[in-house]
Design a protein around this motif. Structure first.
Motif, short mmCIF file in Angstrom:
data_model
loop_
_atom_site.label_atom_id
_atom_site.label_comp_id
_atom_site.label_asym_id
_atom_site.label_seq_id
_atom_site.Cartn_x
_atom_site.Cartn_y
_atom_site.Cartn_z
N SER A 30 0.89 -1.13 0.20
CA SER A 30 0.09 0.02 0.09
C SER A 30 0.91 1.24 -0.03
O SER A 30 1.81 1.24 0.53
CB SER A 30 -1.08 -0.11 1.04
OG SER A 30 -0.10 0.22 2.41
N ILE A 31 0.26 2.46 -0.32
CA ILE A 31 0.88 3.66 -0.50
C ILE A 31 -0.06 4.70 0.10
O ILE A 31 -1.16 4.73 -0.56
CB ILE A 31 1.36 4.21 -2.01
CG1 ILE A 31 2.22 3.06 -2.57
CG2 ILE A 31 2.19 5.40 -1.97
CD1 ILE A 31 2.48 3.21 -4.24
N ALA A 32 0.30 5.28 1.29
CA ALA A 32 -0.50 5.93 1.81
C ALA A 32 -0.10 7.42 1.64
O ALA A 32 0.88 7.83 1.86
CB ALA A 32 -0.51 5.69 3.33
N LEU A 33 -1.15 8.27 1.21
CA LEU A 33 -0.98 9.76 1.00
C LEU A 33 -2.10 10.65 1.28
O LEU A 33 -3.01 10.24 1.70
CB LEU A 33 -1.18 9.77 -0.82
CG LEU A 33 -0.08 8.78 -1.59
CD1 LEU A 33 -0.36 9.03 -2.93
CD2 LEU A 33 1.35 8.95 -1.38
N HIS A 34 -1.27 11.90 1.41
CA HIS A 34 -2.31 12.94 2.12
C HIS A 34 -2.06 14.19 1.22
O HIS A 34 -0.81 14.54 0.81
CB HIS A 34 -1.84 13.26 3.46
CG HIS A 34 -2.03 12.19 4.40
ND1 HIS A 34 -1.07 11.02 4.48
CD2 HIS A 34 -2.94 12.08 5.42
CE1 HIS A 34 -1.64 10.08 5.47
NE2 HIS A 34 -2.73 10.69 5.99
N PRO A 35 -3.22 14.96 0.50
CA PRO A 35 -2.80 15.84 -0.45
C PRO A 35 -1.91 17.16 0.31
O PRO A 35 -1.27 17.64 -0.70
CB PRO A 35 -4.24 16.43 -0.76
CG PRO A 35 -5.19 15.18 -0.19
CD PRO A 35 -4.68 14.43 0.77
N TYR A 36 -2.08 17.37 1.48
CA TYR A 36 -1.40 18.67 1.99
C TYR A 36 0.15 18.43 1.93
O TYR A 36 0.83 19.13 1.75
CB TYR A 36 -1.87 19.27 3.28
CG TYR A 36 -1.98 18.20 4.21
CD1 TYR A 36 -0.72 17.98 5.00
CD2 TYR A 36 -3.10 17.46 4.71
CE1 TYR A 36 -0.78 16.99 6.15
CE2 TYR A 36 -2.98 16.55 5.58
CZ TYR A 36 -1.94 16.32 6.52
OH TYR A 36 -2.18 15.63 7.52
N LEU A 37 0.76 17.25 1.78
CA LEU A 37 2.09 16.73 1.68
C LEU A 37 2.29 16.39 0.01
O LEU A 37 3.16 17.04 -0.41
CB LEU A 37 2.25 15.51 2.33
CG LEU A 37 2.36 15.66 4.06
CD1 LEU A 37 2.29 14.58 4.88
CD2 LEU A 37 3.67 16.31 4.10
N VAL A 38 1.76 15.33 -0.38
CA VAL A 38 2.26 15.09 -1.74
C VAL A 38 1.62 15.71 -2.81
O VAL A 38 2.07 15.67 -4.25
CB VAL A 38 2.05 13.61 -1.98
CG1 VAL A 38 3.07 12.67 -1.21
CG2 VAL A 38 0.63 12.67 -1.88
N GLY A 39 0.56 16.57 -2.62
CA GLY A 39 -0.10 17.50 -3.46
C GLY A 39 0.68 18.72 -3.73
O GLY A 39 0.62 19.11 -4.76
N GLN A 40 1.94 18.85 -2.93
CA GLN A 40 2.90 20.00 -3.23
C GLN A 40 3.43 19.92 -4.45
O GLN A 40 4.03 18.79 -4.73
CB GLN A 40 3.76 20.23 -2.03
CG GLN A 40 3.04 20.50 -0.69
CD GLN A 40 2.62 21.69 -0.40
OE1 GLN A 40 2.84 22.78 -1.13
NE2 GLN A 40 1.68 21.86 0.45
#
Length: 300
Positions: A245-255
């Motif tokens: 799995s790859i866990a992502l959060h927009p305020y981090l990897v959306g930069q």
């Protein structure tokens, strides 16, 4: 009397002792991307921090997180649309009110909606049992109203669980949870009702929050981690089927600079698209339960 206190949810199982099996279409590695869509309370509560937490109202960190829902998530969606990548979307239910149209945009893609509490300003594991049950019931009812049904899976905000969280989730009708990352294969967990709940692997390592905010990894380092994890797991899965799995959060990897690096990692994985099962956790849970029913306990 054991030297260490045990949880009683599942027994120890050594990886080499398990049966070798295939995921659908003869694949050995299942891969899913979990996109967490979270909202936070202004001037109070928990939240990831870009800089040391300020006195409330902590505008710096609140605004950084808010950027993810206004900008970052839409940039990520455009990338996932372009690459035709299925997602597991993990929204707080407060997002329906705070960010109208956001969850609906991912619903239109056909993405799986996974329960993720009300808001990431709170941790359900801190609540007494009756209040935690009420939280789960409230979240479930919101999803029934908004999506027509409750999700089949759950991840607690901040991966926070009490002693009875698996019991409460099973009693509420959830079929799987993502909080316990103790294996690379799904694991049946016992509950007090006698109805097992399935633990589906969700990485604490290939996860942008601890990697970037705690370990201070760069965008390129995080992308390199994803690539190395994938390359090693697809090789190892030949003898021991696994879930990545790859866990992502927009305020981090959306930069933008992190998104550019993430795209590099995604392109690397997708070069092997035909060799993997690119899927969602609900489908993983269904496939595993069909092959290893809980009442037969053929596998851990």
């Amino acid at each position: 009397m054991p030297i260490t206190r045990l949880h009683g949810r599942f027994p120890y199982s050594a990886l080499p002792d398990r049966p070798v099996f295939d995921w659908p279409n003869g694949k050995r590695l299942a891969v899913f991307i979990a996109l967490n869509i979270e909202t936070f309370s202004f001037g109070e509560g928990d939240g990831a921090t870009l800089a040391p937490k300020h006195k409330e109202p902590d505008v710096l960190n609140y605004a950084w997180r808010e950027w993810g829902n206004r900008v970052g998530v839409w940039r990520l969606k455009a990338v996932f649309d372009q690459l035709d990548v299925p997602l597991a979307v993990l929204p707080n239910t407060a997002v329906y009110e705070n960010c109208p149209g956001l969850i609906e945009a991912f619903r239109a893609r056909g993405d799986e909606i996974v329960g993720h509490g009300r808001t990431n300003s709170e941790r359900q594991g801190d609540l007494p049992e009756d209040q935690e049950r009420k939280l789960i019931e409230e979240v479930s009812e919101t999803f029934r109203r908004q999506e027509g049904r409750m999700p089949s899976g759950w991840l607690g905000p901040w991966i926070s669980q009490s002693e009875v969280t698996p019991d409460l989730l099973a009693e509420a009708g959830y079929g799987y949870l993502l909080d316990w990352c103790h294996d690379d294969q799904p694991v049946w967990m016992a509950t007090r009702s006698g109805k097992p709940i399935l633990s589906v692997p969700y990485s604490h390592e290939i996860n942008d929050i601890p990697t970037i905010t705690a370990r201070l990894a760069s965008a390129e380092e995080f992308a390199d981690m994803i690539i190395a994890q994938f390359d090693e797991m697809i090789e190892a899965a030949e003898s021991a089927p696994a879930v990545m799995s790859i866990a992502l959060h927009p305020y981090l990897v959306g930069q933008p600079y992190r998104l550019r690096a993430l795209k590099r990692a995604l392109h690397h994985i997708l070069q092997r698209r035909e060799a993997i099962w690119l899927t969602r956790p609900g489908e993983i849970a269904e496939a595993y339960a069909a092959r290893f029913p809980a009442d037969q306990r053929q596998a851990p």
